[in-house]
Scaffold this motif. Sequence first.
Motif, mmCIF file in Angstrom:
data_model
loop_
_atom_site.group_PDB
_atom_site.id
_atom_site.type_symbol
_atom_site.label_atom_id
_atom_site.label_comp_id
_atom_site.label_asym_id
_atom_site.label_seq_id
_atom_site.Cartn_x
_atom_site.Cartn_y
_atom_site.Cartn_z
ATOM 1 N N SER A 425 0.840 -1.198 0.000
ATOM 2 C CA SER A 425 0.000 0.000 0.000
ATOM 3 C C SER A 425 0.871 1.241 0.000
ATOM 4 C CB SER A 425 -0.908 0.043 1.245
ATOM 5 O OG SER A 425 -1.702 -1.109 1.362
ATOM 6 N N GLY A 426 0.295 2.335 -0.471
ATOM 7 C CA GLY A 426 0.894 3.632 -0.254
ATOM 8 C C GLY A 426 0.359 4.225 1.031
ATOM 9 N N ASP A 427 0.972 5.298 1.505
ATOM 10 C CA ASP A 427 0.501 5.875 2.762
ATOM 11 C C ASP A 427 -0.908 6.453 2.611
ATOM 12 O OD1 ASP A 427 1.998 7.683 1.082
ATOM 13 O OD2 ASP A 427 1.901 9.192 2.638
ATOM 14 N N GLY A 428 -1.261 6.931 1.410
ATOM 15 C CA GLY A 428 -2.601 7.465 1.197
ATOM 16 C C GLY A 428 -3.662 6.390 1.287
ATOM 17 N N GLY A 429 -3.492 5.305 0.530
ATOM 18 C CA GLY A 429 -4.471 4.226 0.532
ATOM 19 C C GLY A 429 -4.517 3.471 1.845
ATOM 20 N N ILE A 460 -1.682 11.060 -8.024
ATOM 21 C CA ILE A 460 -2.259 12.355 -8.383
ATOM 22 C C ILE A 460 -1.169 13.412 -8.482
ATOM 23 C CG2 ILE A 460 -4.080 14.012 -7.848
ATOM 24 C CD1 ILE A 460 -4.935 11.056 -8.378
ATOM 25 N N ARG A 461 -0.132 13.323 -7.618
ATOM 26 C CA ARG A 461 0.981 14.256 -7.720
ATOM 27 C C ARG A 461 1.672 14.112 -9.074
ATOM 28 N NH1 ARG A 461 4.635 16.725 -4.265
ATOM 29 N NH2 ARG A 461 2.768 17.197 -3.049
ATOM 30 N N MET A 462 1.820 12.876 -9.533
ATOM 31 C CA MET A 462 2.481 12.668 -10.822
ATOM 32 C C MET A 462 1.728 13.395 -11.936
ATOM 33 S SD MET A 462 3.250 9.101 -12.859
ATOM 34 C CE MET A 462 1.509 8.778 -13.172
ATOM 35 N N TYR A 463 0.411 13.189 -11.996
ATOM 36 C CA TYR A 463 -0.362 13.853 -13.052
ATOM 37 C C TYR A 463 -0.399 15.367 -12.841
ATOM 38 C CZ TYR A 463 -1.876 9.264 -14.630
ATOM 39 O OH TYR A 463 -1.901 7.981 -15.114
ATOM 40 N N GLN A 464 -0.392 15.771 -11.600
ATOM 41 C CA GLN A 464 -0.363 17.204 -11.289
ATOM 42 C C GLN A 464 0.916 17.839 -11.840
ATOM 43 O OE1 GLN A 464 -0.347 18.260 -7.008
ATOM 44 N NE2 GLN A 464 -2.409 19.035 -7.388
ATOM 45 N N GLU A 465 2.037 17.159 -11.595
ATOM 46 C CA GLU A 465 3.312 17.702 -12.059
ATOM 47 C C GLU A 465 3.432 17.643 -13.584
ATOM 48 O OE1 GLU A 465 5.265 19.371 -10.345
ATOM 49 O OE2 GLU A 465 5.389 18.659 -8.278
ATOM 50 N N LEU A 466 2.833 16.637 -14.194
ATOM 51 C CA LEU A 466 2.879 16.535 -15.640
ATOM 52 C C LEU A 466 2.015 17.595 -16.319
ATOM 53 C CD1 LEU A 466 2.731 12.648 -16.108
ATOM 54 C CD2 LEU A 466 4.574 14.128 -16.912
ATOM 55 N N ARG A 467 0.850 17.851 -15.744
ATOM 56 C CA ARG A 467 -0.114 18.736 -16.402
ATOM 57 C C ARG A 467 -0.074 20.172 -15.890
ATOM 58 N NH1 ARG A 467 -5.085 14.326 -16.013
ATOM 59 N NH2 ARG A 467 -4.048 12.687 -17.236
ATOM 60 N N TYR A 468 0.270 20.317 -14.618
ATOM 61 C CA TYR A 468 0.337 21.654 -14.005
ATOM 62 C C TYR A 468 1.618 21.763 -13.179
ATOM 63 C CZ TYR A 468 -4.618 21.174 -15.117
ATOM 64 O OH TYR A 468 -5.814 20.943 -15.769
ATOM 65 N N PRO A 469 2.785 21.798 -13.831
ATOM 66 C CA PRO A 469 4.066 21.751 -13.117
ATOM 67 C C PRO A 469 4.176 22.806 -12.019
ATOM 68 C CG PRO A 469 4.384 21.605 -15.487
ATOM 69 C CD PRO A 469 2.945 21.935 -15.281
ATOM 70 N N LYS A 470 4.648 22.341 -10.860
ATOM 71 C CA LYS A 470 4.935 23.171 -9.689
ATOM 72 C C LYS A 470 3.682 23.780 -9.041
ATOM 73 C CE LYS A 470 9.538 24.456 -11.389
ATOM 74 N NZ LYS A 470 10.479 25.561 -11.675
ATOM 75 N N ARG A 471 2.493 23.500 -9.567
ATOM 76 C CA ARG A 471 1.252 24.025 -8.975
ATOM 77 C C ARG A 471 0.638 22.926 -8.099
ATOM 78 N NH1 ARG A 471 -0.617 28.676 -11.205
ATOM 79 N NH2 ARG A 471 -2.805 28.133 -10.824
ATOM 80 N N THR A 475 -2.229 17.438 -2.585
ATOM 81 C CA THR A 475 -1.622 16.113 -2.646
ATOM 82 C C THR A 475 -0.553 15.863 -1.585
ATOM 83 O OG1 THR A 475 -0.143 16.967 -4.381
ATOM 84 C CG2 THR A 475 -2.086 15.733 -5.098
ATOM 85 N N ASP A 476 -0.206 16.883 -0.802
ATOM 86 C CA ASP A 476 0.748 16.688 0.294
ATOM 87 C C ASP A 476 0.060 16.052 1.490
ATOM 88 O OD1 ASP A 476 3.142 17.614 -0.814
ATOM 89 O OD2 ASP A 476 2.608 19.712 -0.427
ATOM 90 N N LEU A 477 0.766 15.128 2.165
ATOM 91 C CA LEU A 477 0.245 14.468 3.354
ATOM 92 C C LEU A 477 1.243 14.624 4.505
ATOM 93 C CD1 LEU A 477 -1.070 11.169 1.709
ATOM 94 C CD2 LEU A 477 -2.426 13.147 2.418
ATOM 95 N N SER A 478 0.778 14.357 5.709
ATOM 96 C CA SER A 478 1.618 14.501 6.900
ATOM 97 C C SER A 478 2.575 13.325 7.050
ATOM 98 C CB SER A 478 0.748 14.602 8.155
ATOM 99 O OG SER A 478 -0.105 15.711 8.090
#
Length: 541
Positions: A425-429, A460-471, A475-478
């Motif tokens: 699992s990832g920490d999100g799931g 989601i961070r991956m697609y965020q960085e691909l489509r909206y770089p640095k924005r 998607t950040d978690l503790s």
Amino acid sequence: MNAAEAIVQCLKSEDISHVFCVPGESYLPILDALFSEKKIQLISARHEGGAAFMAEGYAKASGKVGVVMATRAVGATNAAIGIHTAKQDSTPMVVLLGQVARTFRGREGFQEVDVEAFFRPLAKWAIEIDDAKRLPELLTRAFRIAQTGRPGPVVVSLPEDVLHEQIDHVIFSKTIVPKPAPSEEDIQRIEQLLQSANRPVIIAGGGVIRSKATDVLRLFAEKWSLPVMASFRRHDVFPNDHPLYVGHLGLGTQRAVIETVEQADVVLAIGTRLSEVTTQDYRLLSTQQLIHIDIDYDVIGVTYSPHIGIVSDAKEALKRLLTIKLQPTWATWTKKRREVYEQISSLPSIKRNINESVIDTLQRLLPPESIITNDAGNFASWLHSFFQFQQHTYIGPTSGAMGYGLPAAIGAKLAHPHRSVVSLSGDGGFMMTMQELETAVRYKIPIISIVFNNQMYGTIRMYQELRYPKRVIGTDLSDISFAHMAHSLGADGVRVETEKQFLHAFTSALQNNKPTVIEVMTDPHVLSPFLTVEQARGGKQ
């Protein structure tokens, strides 16, 4: 007997040994009937979504029907994620839902919802039983529908007052699943089309696993040197180390694997619905001649119009296909596609990150019959890209549901208590269903949970960085210590940051008879096996 006792008798007749639930007032009579039934173990979970995932994972691992119970609207809607997963994964499941009493229906009673209307789009069939005398008929039908044709979830709504009513004693019989077979004419047509091929390929799916046809598939492929590909998250349909295995059609599939399908001139798809992911957004199979074999009429021709479409059980079809005669001319092409697969699926000798080290360790140390489940997330791309599956050892959600890995592992371990079961699992799931770790502790179910912690929703961070770089937003978690949380729930837990630490932790966990969480701290800049944050921001796809 009363209606609730009849339900338990039906479960026994269907050889159900485990029922998953969160207890609810609306179906207390069924719980009471189960109290006296020693052949069925009730697993009480911490959330209905977790219980549904357990039942779905149990069904995949055991080949039986998964049974889950939940209370009225609030419990029913919590279970919806597992029902949707069972639908997309073609998993047989019967969902027993408590409902308000018949005299309260239609008045927006406490926790009332129209169960049939709500679940009709999610389930294979949804029914409310408002007459106790019809319960044996309709419940038997529910188990039959769940298992026959394309398997799937059936939702049964049970008004509370119906469960108390007396009915005549009933003798239930186990559902016998029919196994349709292709005609001799069908087999001859397939033989002719394959004989005309220069570059044929098989795409095998969950129907092959469900019908226990993996060995027959291997014999058929070996007889005529036919290359085999696995559909999305059905890696274990064919031994990955076999010279005829040429790759998995999933998320993030490497270009070289996709080219195998593109180069093929005839595709034999068996036991797969040719989903969006398997067909890479429905972009494959537009030029190839397609032979599509599936158990369900409604699957044939939905995504692609086949040149030959046959409704058949996968095993029955493959047994008959063993009789055909071919003169293969594609051995060189098959060998080349296998070489291409080996090149892209081999881990580097010097591991570039801890994710690769984890997969390498699993490959070396896991016993051959071990079962791996996984959650949704980019962490799984390392498993999908590099791990070499053998026999039926993989359970993953084609629905892409987060929170699946841990509870599915619990269900799988109950189905096969003597096999090691590891969830990834990832920490999100993991955080979505990690409360089920307490369920594993309470019932002494020794699973191993590997949690890849990069402190973000990685996909989601991956697609965020691909489509909206640095924005970056949302998607950040503790930084949460899952190892400490595991200890607080009564399980073992350890946090690791190096290959050596993971090796030690995993070796200990395999020898431990207790639920264990291994928290793997991963580099948040590494988004997938083939992409970093910097590369994504630079526009690399």
